[in-house]
Structure formats: structure tokens, C-alpha cells
Enzyme design. Structure first.
Site, PDB file in Angstrom:
ATOM      1  N   ASP A   1       0.848  -1.194   0.000  1.00  0.00           N
ATOM      2  CA  ASP A   1       0.000   0.000   0.000  1.00  0.00           C
ATOM      3  C   ASP A   1       0.894   1.258   0.000  1.00  0.00           C
ATOM      4  OD1 ASP A   1      -2.955   1.059   0.499  1.00  0.00           O
ATOM      5  OD2 ASP A   1      -1.747   2.006   2.035  1.00  0.00           O
TER       6      ASP A   1
ATOM      7  N   HIS B   1      -7.205  -6.276  -0.976  1.00  0.00           N
ATOM      8  CA  HIS B   1      -6.122  -5.302  -0.823  1.00  0.00           C
ATOM      9  C   HIS B   1      -5.123  -5.649   0.277  1.00  0.00           C
ATOM     10  CE1 HIS B   1      -4.048  -1.516  -0.969  1.00  0.00           C
ATOM     11  NE2 HIS B   1      -4.372  -1.222   0.278  1.00  0.00           N
TER      12      HIS B   1
END
Length: 330
Positions: free
Chosen positions: A101, A307
Site C-alpha cells: 500500500d 487489498h
């Protein structure tokens, strides 16, 4: 193998809390938003067992690390400096960097700017993106009713007020919503209602968080959520949100490094349900990545994974990282 231990180190003029486990060559793990060293709990143990010294800082602004107040203390160059500072604090010549991320973006640039200190990079979720021609916030999607979440994060205090009201509910919603299970459920409910889901869009009226309670994803225990919640209840969200408030400033700063490629051996892993992979232009970044990362060894896409790559699929991620580490020269 025991548990990771934590300590405070001085790096780049601030104090950083680091969790570490194992002995051997260093592997430096950089988390993203809204997480902390704890997002690498499965990797610390696996890397230690494989003969590496795994080190996972709470990044600047997070957890028990320092949280400078000023927005301009959270640029990409501060982050790269912090990671170089971690190596110096441990007195190691070089390390392999792993990032997810925001930590992925930081790790790409750390490997790119300091290949003398970071000999390889394993990156999760966010592909390498060359510098855009336009200032990033100027091209982010917005309508009369909604705006891209990174635009919502720009105004200091606004997202903080929403997220800090109930940190446990905030983190539960974000960790579920971004996961493979959450993404599939959101898509299914949108299809039933006959509407399309704008990826990453936030209602101007209602804010970002759902008004209903969401389930715990299968890979996250109530104990895990308690740990995250306690960290954010103490540290707040201002530091983490300040990363987003430097997106345009980073674009300005990185003009100096236009054309510099990531020259170290690299691995990229993402889930096919990851919202980042669904963003406009992401498919193109994946297809063109080797142009900017000439030693990119592999792009590994995990089916059904969302994610939170290293938490959702620890077994596959650990195996891929260890295999990559063992393939490196020296």
C-alpha cells in the site's frame, strides 16, 4: 520461533518503534494505510524461520513512532530517509525492502533512489507508477455528489473527525471493505441494486464509512482488530492522513528524479480483487512495469485476494517472498 520483540530506535531525526524477529540478512517491511508493524505479523515469523532478520517499523505518524504535527513532514523523501535511517540504526550495509500500500509506493522509491542500500524489492498491491504529467489531485475523479477518497483526505481535520469517532468501527469497516470478501459483497449488492460501484469514491454528504456494522473478514480475528483499534485510539489518524496531503508535493519533489529506474531485482504481488488493481490506469501500469523496473522477476496475481495482501494470504505471500529472497545473488 518465539514472538517479535519491539524497541525504539532513532532514525532520520525522529524515534521509530520497530518490531523485529530472527537473525540473518535484513528484510525491512513497510506497512500501509491504515495499519502498523502488526500487518506483518505473519511475515516476521516466516522470515525469521527462513533465516532472515525481519524488521517492521511503525512508519512515521503511526503506532508508537513519532508523529510530527506539520503536514510537510510526511513527504516521500522523509519516508525514504526514515528507512535509510533504520539501516543506519541497525548498522547494516544493505537490506531487502518489502512494502504494501503506501509502504509499496515508499519501497519502490526507496529502492529506486538508494539501490546502494536496498538490494532488492518485493512489493505488494501498488504497482510502480511513473510520474504523471499533471499534478495528481488535479486529475482525481469527482462529481457533484462524490469525490475520490484521496481528495476527501486533503482537508485537515475532516477525515480525522469521521475516523476517530470510533476507531474500532473505522478499522473494521476499512479492513473488511478492502478485503477480497468485502469487495465481492459490495460488488454483489451493487449488481442487485443495478448500480455501478465507483472505485474509491466517497459521498460528499455521508463521508466514507458505512452506516451499518460489517462482519469481520475470515483472516482477521477480534484480537487483531482490538490491537489495531488500540493503536489508532492512541495515535489518531492525522499522521497517516498526512501522507495523502503530500501527494502533490511528492509529485513536485520527484521531478528531480525523472527517468531514474528501479534497477534492483523486484517482485510484485497483488490480489485480483484489490481495489488498487481496479483503479483507472492500473492495468496499464502493470503491463508497462518492466519498462521502469527492468529487473522485475515476476508479477504474481492471487485469485480472490483483496487489498490486504500479506494478511489475507500469508502462506502464499510468505512462500513467494522467501523464494524471491533465496534467488537473489550473494
Amino acid at each position: 520461533m518465539g514472538e517479535p520483540t519491539q524497541r525504539t530506535i532513532k532514525a532520520n531525526g525522529i524515534s521509530l518503534n520497530v518490531a523485529e524477529q530472527g537473525k540473518g540478512p535484513m528484510v525491512l517491511l513497510c506497512h500501509g494505510f491504515p495499519e502498523g508493524w502488526y500487518s506483518w505479523r505473519h511475515q516476521l515469523e516466516a522470515l525469521a524461520a527462513a533465516g532472515y532478520h525481519a524488521v517492521a517499523p511503525d512508519m512515521r505518524g503511526y503506532g508508537k513512532s513519532d508523529r510530527p504535527e506539520a503536514i510537510d513532514q510526511y513527504t516521500i523523501l522523509h519516508m525514504v530517509g526514515d528507512l535509510v535511517g533504520v539501516l543506519d540504526a541497525f548498522e547494516v550495509k544493505d537490506a531487502v525492502i518489502v512494502g504494501h500500500d503506501w509502504g509499496a509506493t515508499i519501497a519502490w522509491h526507496t529502492a529506486r533512489l538508494r539501490p546502494d542500500r536496498f538490494r532488492a524489492a518485493a512489493i505488494l498491491s501498488v504497482p510502480y507508477r511513473p510520474r504523471s504529467e499533471a499534478r495528481p489531485t488535479s486529475v482525481m475523479p469527482q462529481t457533484a455528489d462524490a469525490q475520490f477518497y484521496q481528495l476527501y483526505f486533503q482537508e485537515p481535520g475532516v477525515a480525522e473527525a469521521e475516523f476517530e469517532r470510533d476507531p474500532r468501527a473505522t478499522l473494521g469497516a476499512m479492513l473488511y471493505g478492502g478485503s477480497g470478501e468485502g469487495a465481492a459483497a459490495i460488488r454483489a449488492s451493487a449488481e442487485r441494486a443495478g448500480r455501478t460501484v465507483g472505485v474509491g469514491m466517497v459521498s460528499r454528504k455521508d463521508g466514507m464509512l458505512p452506516k451499518v456494522q460489517v462482519p469481520l473478514p475470515s483472516w482477521l480475528s477480534a484480537t487483531d482488530l482490538d490491537y489495531y483499534s488500540a493503536e489508532f485510539a492512541r495515535s489518531g489518524f492525522r499522521g497517516p492522513l498526512n501522507y495523502y496531503r503530500n501527494i502533490d508535493r511528492n509529485w513536485e519533489l520527484m521531478g528531480a528524479f525523472e527517468g531514474v529506474k528501479v534497477v534492483v531485482p523486484s517482485l510484485f504481488i497483488a490480489g485480483d480483487h484489490d481495489m488498487v488493481i481496479a483503479f483507472p490506469g492500473a492495468a496499464e501500469h502493470l503491463a508497462n512495469m518492466k519498462q521502469f523496473v527492468p529487473q522485475l522477476r515476476e508479477i504474481k496475481i492471487l485469485p480472490g485476494c483483496g487489498h490486504w495482501t500479506q494478511q489475507e494470504r500469508p502462506t502464499e505471500v510468505n512462500a513467494a517472498i522467501v523464494e524471491f529472497l533465496r534467488s537473489l545473488p550473494g
